[in-house]
Design a protein around this motif. Structure first.
Motif, PDB file in Angstrom:
ATOM      1  N   THR A 214       2.314  -0.368   4.602  1.00 45.17           N
ATOM      2  CA  THR A 214       3.368   0.169   5.463  1.00 45.17           C
ATOM      3  C   THR A 214       3.225  -0.372   6.886  1.00 45.17           C
ATOM      4  OG1 THR A 214       3.273   2.158   4.126  1.00 45.17           O
ATOM      5  CG2 THR A 214       4.525   2.290   6.159  1.00 45.17           C
TER       6      THR A 214
ATOM      7  N   SER B 281      13.092  12.095   1.358  1.00 45.33           N
ATOM      8  CA  SER B 281      12.181  11.071   0.867  1.00 45.33           C
ATOM      9  C   SER B 281      12.316  10.854  -0.640  1.00 45.33           C
ATOM     10  CB  SER B 281      10.746  11.414   1.239  1.00 45.33           C
ATOM     11  OG  SER B 281      10.465  12.730   0.871  1.00 45.33           O
TER      12      SER B 281
ATOM     13  N   PHE C 147      14.578   8.042  -1.275  1.00 38.91           N
ATOM     14  CA  PHE C 147      13.895   6.751  -1.140  1.00 38.91           C
ATOM     15  C   PHE C 147      13.126   6.432  -2.424  1.00 38.91           C
ATOM     16  CE2 PHE C 147      14.554   7.228   3.429  1.00 38.91           C
ATOM     17  CZ  PHE C 147      14.786   5.918   3.804  1.00 38.91           C
TER      18      PHE C 147
ATOM     19  N   LEU D  53       7.739   3.016   1.378  1.00 38.20           N
ATOM     20  CA  LEU D  53       7.268   3.757   2.563  1.00 38.20           C
ATOM     21  C   LEU D  53       7.619   3.000   3.845  1.00 38.20           C
ATOM     22  CD1 LEU D  53       3.750   5.209   1.660  1.00 38.20           C
ATOM     23  CD2 LEU D  53       5.946   6.398   1.844  1.00 38.20           C
TER      24      LEU D  53
ATOM     25  N   MET E 154      11.090   3.632   4.728  1.00 39.55           N
ATOM     26  CA  MET E 154      11.218   4.998   5.230  1.00 39.55           C
ATOM     27  C   MET E 154      10.710   5.112   6.668  1.00 39.55           C
ATOM     28  SD  MET E 154       9.941   8.170   3.006  1.00 39.55           S
ATOM     29  CE  MET E 154       9.021   8.956   4.292  1.00 39.55           C
ATOM     30  N   SER E 155       9.690   4.332   7.004  1.00 39.63           N
ATOM     31  CA  SER E 155       9.075   4.442   8.335  1.00 39.63           C
ATOM     32  C   SER E 155       9.814   3.638   9.395  1.00 39.63           C
ATOM     33  CB  SER E 155       7.634   3.930   8.291  1.00 39.63           C
ATOM     34  OG  SER E 155       6.941   4.523   7.234  1.00 39.63           O
TER      35      SER E 155
ATOM     36  N   ARG F 175       3.492  10.313   8.828  1.00 38.60           N
ATOM     37  CA  ARG F 175       4.446  10.886   7.895  1.00 38.60           C
ATOM     38  C   ARG F 175       4.401  10.145   6.559  1.00 38.60           C
ATOM     39  NH1 ARG F 175       9.725  12.040  11.189  1.00 38.60           N
ATOM     40  NH2 ARG F 175      10.513  10.296   9.973  1.00 38.60           N
ATOM     41  N   ALA F 176       4.341   8.820   6.639  1.00 38.96           N
ATOM     42  CA  ALA F 176       4.260   8.021   5.412  1.00 38.96           C
ATOM     43  C   ALA F 176       2.978   8.346   4.660  1.00 38.96           C
ATOM     44  CB  ALA F 176       4.308   6.533   5.752  1.00 38.96           C
TER      45      ALA F 176
ATOM     46  N   GLU G  48       3.194  11.365   2.414  1.00 42.18           N
ATOM     47  CA  GLU G  48       4.373  11.377   1.577  1.00 42.18           C
ATOM     48  C   GLU G  48       4.026  11.304   0.085  1.00 42.18           C
ATOM     49  OE1 GLU G  48       7.524  11.854   2.655  1.00 42.18           O
ATOM     50  OE2 GLU G  48       7.793  11.997   0.495  1.00 42.18           O
TER      51      GLU G  48
ATOM     52  N   ALA H 182       8.308  10.097  -2.053  1.00 40.99           N
ATOM     53  CA  ALA H 182       8.848   8.742  -1.959  1.00 40.99           C
ATOM     54  C   ALA H 182       8.112   7.758  -2.848  1.00 40.99           C
ATOM     55  CB  ALA H 182       8.817   8.257  -0.509  1.00 40.99           C
TER      56      ALA H 182
END
Ligand SMILES: Nc1ncnc2c1ncn2[C@@H]1O[C@H](COP(=O)(O)OP(=O)(O)O)[C@@H](O)[C@H]1O
Ligand SMILES: [Mg+2]
Lengths: 277, 249
Positions: free
Chosen positions: A72, A112, A115, A140, A143-144, A200-201, A204, A207
Motif C-alpha cells: 500500500t 470498504s 472495494f 488497499l 482505498m488509501s 486505516r488500511a 482493514e 476490503a
C-alpha cells in the motif's frame, strides 16, 4: 445573555466534548488491551496458528499485515502525493481539479466492502491475478489514495506564496522550488495524511477478505496468500473459534497502530521544531 | 548605465499598469521609486527580474536593458537573470530552514556543493548584511525564530550570497520598527559600493536619506526622475511637488 456567560457555556461545552471523546477512546482501547493481554506471550507472537487459530500464534498474520502495508505504501504514497503535487503546482485547468476532488471525495466514502467486491470482480475474476497479498495491497492502495491525495493537496496549497516567491526570486527552477521548499514545508501535513490512510488500511478486513486467500501459512512473498491481523480477528470472532485469541490479535493490531501513530506524531513535532514553524 | 528602460509598457490581462516608462539607472547607486500605493512601483520592480512572469496574464512590451542586454529578449535565461538580479520583498520571507541553510540556499541551487566554500560565503554574506554578530552562535537554528528586522537582513544576506549585480528591494522596511529600519538603511548605503540598488519606498524620509536618484511614479507613469536632491529640493512638476509635500498619497 451576557457575553461572559456565553463564553463560559461554550468553553464548558468544548471541554466536555473533549473529555467524552477521550473517555470513549480510553474505554475501548483499554477494554481490548485488558481482555487481550492474557493471550500475549512470545509463542503467540512468533509461531503459526494451530487448529484454525484455536491454539498457536499469529506470526503469519503479523507478516501478512506488514506485507500489505508495504504494498500500500509503495503504490498509494507516490500516486497520492504525486497527483496532489500535480494539482497544486502544475495543473491550470480548474475544471479538472474540481472533477478530481469530487471523485476522490466519493472514493473516500465508498464502504470498504465495496472495494473488496470490486477487487474480487476486477482483479480475481476479470484479470485473473489470483488470490495474493499483492492483490489485497492493490485494493488497499486504491482505498488509501483519495485520503492521501486530499490531505496532501491541502498541505501543498497552504505553503505560503511568499516562500515560493523568495525561492523563484533566487533563480530557482520550478522543480528546485518543489523539492527544496514546497515539499519540505508541506511534509508534516502530507505525512499526517499518509499515516491516517495507512493506519486505516492496516486495520482493514472487509476490503481484503476476498482477495488475500485467507491462508494460515507463513507468507514468504507478495504473491503468496495470507491473512492480515484484522481479517484473522474477524474470522476468529465470527466463527467462534477462540475469543481469547481474537482479543489477543486485537491487542497486537491496536499496539501496532498506536505505535505507528505515536511515533509519527513524535517525528512530525520534531520536524516542525526543526523548521521553526 | 546599469539598467536602461525604454518605452516599457506592462499590464495584467487587458488592464494597463505601466505606461511608457523611460528610466536610466546608473551602476553602484541607490535609486528610490516613490509614489502612492497602487501606482505600479512593485509591478515595475518585478519587471526587472521578470518575477511578473509568474502571473500568467502578465504582458509587456518595450525594453529593459541590463548591461545593454534586453532581459525580455529570446536568449535570456530567467534563472540566470534572477541570479544576477536579486530581490528583497516587503514581507521578510526567510525559508523555513536554518539561518545557515537560508544563506546557502542560492549557492546550492546554482550548483555549488563544496561545504568549505559555502561556509565561507555564508559568513561573508552575513557579515555584509550586518547580521553575523547576532546569529554567529545560532546558525543552525530555524530562521523563523529571528525578529522581523533580523529576518529582513537575513533575506538580504541570502540575496547577496549568490553575488548578484543588482538588488531590488520592495518596501523592505515597511513592516519594521524604526531601529531595524535604520539598520537596513545603513546597510543599503554600505551595499551600494558593490551593488546597484533599486528601492521602492513609501517613506519620503527614507528616499531622501538613502537614495542617490529618485523616480516618482503616478498612475503607472514616471512623472519625474533624477538626482534625489533635485527631486526633493527643486521638483519640476507640480504633481511631484504635491506628492513630496504630502498633499496626496
Ligand atoms: N498579479 C497581478 N494581477 C493583476 N493585477 C495586479 C497584479 N499585481 C498588481 N496588480 C495591479 O497593478 C496595480 C499596481 O500595483 P503595484 O505595482 O503593486 O503598485 P504599488 O507597488 O505601487 O503599490 C494595482 O492596481 C494592482 O491591483
Ligand atoms: Mg508595492
Amino acid at each position: 445573555m451576557h457575553v461572559k456567560s456565553i463564553q463560559k457555556i461554550t468553553s464548558f461545552w468544548f471541554k466536555l466534548s473533549g473529555a467524552i471523546t477521550l473517555a470513549i477512546l480510553m474505554i475501548i482501547v483499554s477494554y481490548i488491551l485488558i481482555k487481550g493481554i492474557g493471550a500475549i506471550n512470545l509463542e503467540f507472537l512468533l509461531t503459526k496458528p494451530v487448529d484454525s487459530g484455536r491454539e498457536g500464534g499469529i506470526l503469519p498474520m503479523i507478516l501478512s499485515s506488514l506485507y500489505l502495508l508495504a504494498v500500500t505504501s509503495f503504490i498509494a504514497i507516490p500516486l497520492g502525493v504525486g497527483s496532489a503535487l500535480y494539482m497544486a503546482e502544475y495543473n491550470e485547468n480548474h475544471k479538472l481539479e474540481v472533477v478530481i476532488r469530487f471523485i476522490s471525495q466519493v472514493l473516500a466514502s465508498v464502504p470498504s466492502i465495496v472495494f473488496g467486491l470490486f477487487g474480487l470482480a476486477f482483479l480475481i475474476f476479470f484479470l485473473k491475478t489470483g488470490w495474493s497479498l499483492l492483490s489485497g495491497g492493490v485494493i488497499l492502495s486504491l482505498m488509501s489514495m483519495p485520503t492521501i491525495y486530499q490531505v496532501s493537496e491541502v498541505a501543498l496549497k497552504s505553503v505560503p506564496e511568499h516562500y515560493k516567491e523568495g525561492c523563484y526570486g533566487m533563480g530557482a527552477t520550478k522543480w528546485q522550488c518543489i523539492t527544496s521548499i514546497i515539499l519540505p514545508t508541506a511534509a508534516s501535513g502530507i505525512f499526517t495524511g499518509i499515516i491516517l490512510a495507512l493506519t486505516r488500511a492496516f486495520s482493514e478486513a472487509a476490503a481484503v477478505m476476498y482477495l488475500v486467500g485467507s491462508s494460515l501459512e507463513m507468507p514468504t512473498s507478495l504473491l503468496d496468500t495470507g491473512r492480515p491481523l484484522p481479517l484473522h480477528l474477524y474470522v476468529l470472532a465470527n466463527e467462534g473459534i477462540s475469543m481469547e485469541n481474537a482479543y489477543g490479535t486485537a491487542f497486537v493490531l491496536i499496539a501496532i497502530v498506536l505505535t505507528i501513530t505515536i511515533l509519527s506524531n513524535h517525528i512530525i513535532s520534531k520536524y516542525e521544531i526543526k523548521l521553526g514553524v | 548605465m546599469k539598467i536602461e528602460v525604454n518605452h516599457f509598457n506592462a499590464g495584467f490581462g487587458n488592464m494597463e499598469i505601466l505606461k511608457d516608462i523611460n528610466l536610466k539607472i546608473p551602476k553602484h547607486s541607490v535609486t528610490a521609486l516613490i509614489g502612492p500605493s497602487g501606482c505600479g512601483k512593485s509591478t515595475f520592480l518585478r519587471s526587472i527580474n521578470r518575477m511578473n512572469d509568474l502571473s500568467r496574464d502578465f504582458c509587456c512590451n518595450g525594453d529593459i536593458l541590463i548591461n545593454s542586454m534586453n532581459i525580455y529578449g529570446d536568449e535570456i535565461d530567467v534563472v540566470d537573470l534572477r541570479k544576477n538580479v536579486g530581490m528583497v520583498f516587503q514581507k521578510a520571507n526567510p525559508f523555513p530552514m536554518s539561518i545557515y541553510d537560508n544563506v546557502a540556499y542560492g549557492l546550492r541551487i546554482h550548483g555549488i556543493h563544496d561545504d568549505y566554500e559555502i561556509s565561507k560565503v555564508v559568513e561573508k554574506s552575513l557579515k555584509q548584511a550586518a547580521l553575523w554578530e547576532e546569529v554567529e552562535d545560532k546558525l543552525f537554528e530555524s530562521a523563523l525564530n529571528l525578529s522581523g528586522g533580523q529576518q529582513q537582513r537575513l533575506c538580504i544576506a541570502r540575496t547577496i550570497a549568490v553575488n548578484p549585480d543588482i538588488i531590488l528591494m520592495d518596501e523592505p522596511c515597511s513592516a519594521l520598527d524604526p531601529i531595524s529600519t535604520l539598520k537596513i538603511e545603513e546597510l543599503i548605503s554600505e551595499l551600494k559600493k558593490d551593488y546597484t540598488i533599486v528601492l521602492v519606498t513609501h517613506n519620503m524620509q527614507q528616499a531622501k536619506r538613502s537614495s542617490d536618484y529618485t523616480a516618482f511614479f503616478l498612475n503607472g507613469e514616471v512623472i519625474e526622475s533624477g538626482l534625489t536632491r533635485n527631486i526633493f529640493q527643486n521638483p519640476q512638476e507640480i504633481k511631484t511637488q504635491d506628492y513630496i509635500m504630502g498633499r496626496f498619497g
